[in-house]
Design a protein around this motif. Structure first.
Motif, PDB file in Angstrom:
ATOM      1  N   LYS A   1      -5.772   4.624   8.354  1.00  0.00           N
ATOM      2  CA  LYS A   1      -4.610   5.387   8.831  1.00  0.00           C
ATOM      3  C   LYS A   1      -4.053   4.736  10.086  1.00  0.00           C
TER       4      LYS A   1
ATOM      5  N   LEU B   1      -3.600   5.295   4.058  1.00  0.00           N
ATOM      6  CA  LEU B   1      -3.217   4.201   3.181  1.00  0.00           C
ATOM      7  C   LEU B   1      -4.468   3.576   2.594  1.00  0.00           C
TER       8      LEU B   1
ATOM      9  N   ARG C   1      -6.315  -0.060   1.902  1.00  0.00           N
ATOM     10  CA  ARG C   1      -6.276  -1.454   2.335  1.00  0.00           C
ATOM     11  C   ARG C   1      -7.394  -2.234   1.659  1.00  0.00           C
TER      12      ARG C   1
ATOM     13  N   LEU D   1      -1.908  -3.977   1.455  1.00  0.00           N
ATOM     14  CA  LEU D   1      -1.902  -2.519   1.647  1.00  0.00           C
ATOM     15  C   LEU D   1      -1.197  -1.834   0.483  1.00  0.00           C
TER      16      LEU D   1
ATOM     17  N   PHE E   1       0.768   1.679  -0.677  1.00  0.00           N
ATOM     18  CA  PHE E   1       1.495   2.852  -0.197  1.00  0.00           C
ATOM     19  C   PHE E   1       1.851   3.726  -1.385  1.00  0.00           C
TER      20      PHE E   1
ATOM     21  N   GLU F   1       5.276   6.765   1.278  1.00  0.00           N
ATOM     22  CA  GLU F   1       4.455   6.493   2.461  1.00  0.00           C
ATOM     23  C   GLU F   1       4.982   5.331   3.303  1.00  0.00           C
TER      24      GLU F   1
END
Length: 128
Positions: free
Chosen positions: A77, A85, A87, A94, A96, A100
């Motif tokens: 975050k 998110l 990762r 990343l 989303f 987001e």
């Protein structure tokens, strides 16, 4: 590329100098490592500012898998927000969920983010 959320093929969209992998089915977005810094300005935001969310056994692992290496992604975050998110721990990028990336761009009040926010709003806000 295959969507980390729904498994559908993703579209590669060019946004200025960025290439955004976008899922037209679920609205998810994949950014390769370094692309968020490129969008928001590396001197003002870096991926290493993202904080791992703690789970029962240390770092929380999500259920989504990295579309590059297929390993489960880490949940992270932003320091100033509650947006979580996914990762890739190997540094591939990343994930989303729908909306987001726009939330992240709006939550970071830095010079230059307005351009990204305006572009993302124009591309994705009509889907709400």
């Amino acid at each position: 590329m295959i969507c980390a959320n729904c498994g559908e093929s993703m579209l590669a969209l060019e946004l200025e100098e960025l290439e955004i992998d976008y899922c037209d089915n679920c609205g998810g977005i994949w950014l390769d490592s370094g692309e968020l810094e490129l969008a928001l300005g590396e001197d003002r935001f870096r991926e290493d500012q993202l904080i791992p969310v703690a789970g029962e056994a240390g770092t929380a692992q999500g259920t989504r898998k990295c579309p590059i290496c297929s390993r489960r992604m880490q949940i992270v975050k932003l320091p100033e927000g509650a947006i979580e998110l996914d990762r890739c721990e190997r540094g591939h990028g990343l994930w989303f969920d729908k909306g987001e990336l726009l939330q992240v761009a709006r939550s970071i009040s830095i010079e230059g983010a307005e351009k990204v926010t305006t572009l993302l709003t124009g591309m994705f806000e009509q889907e709400r």
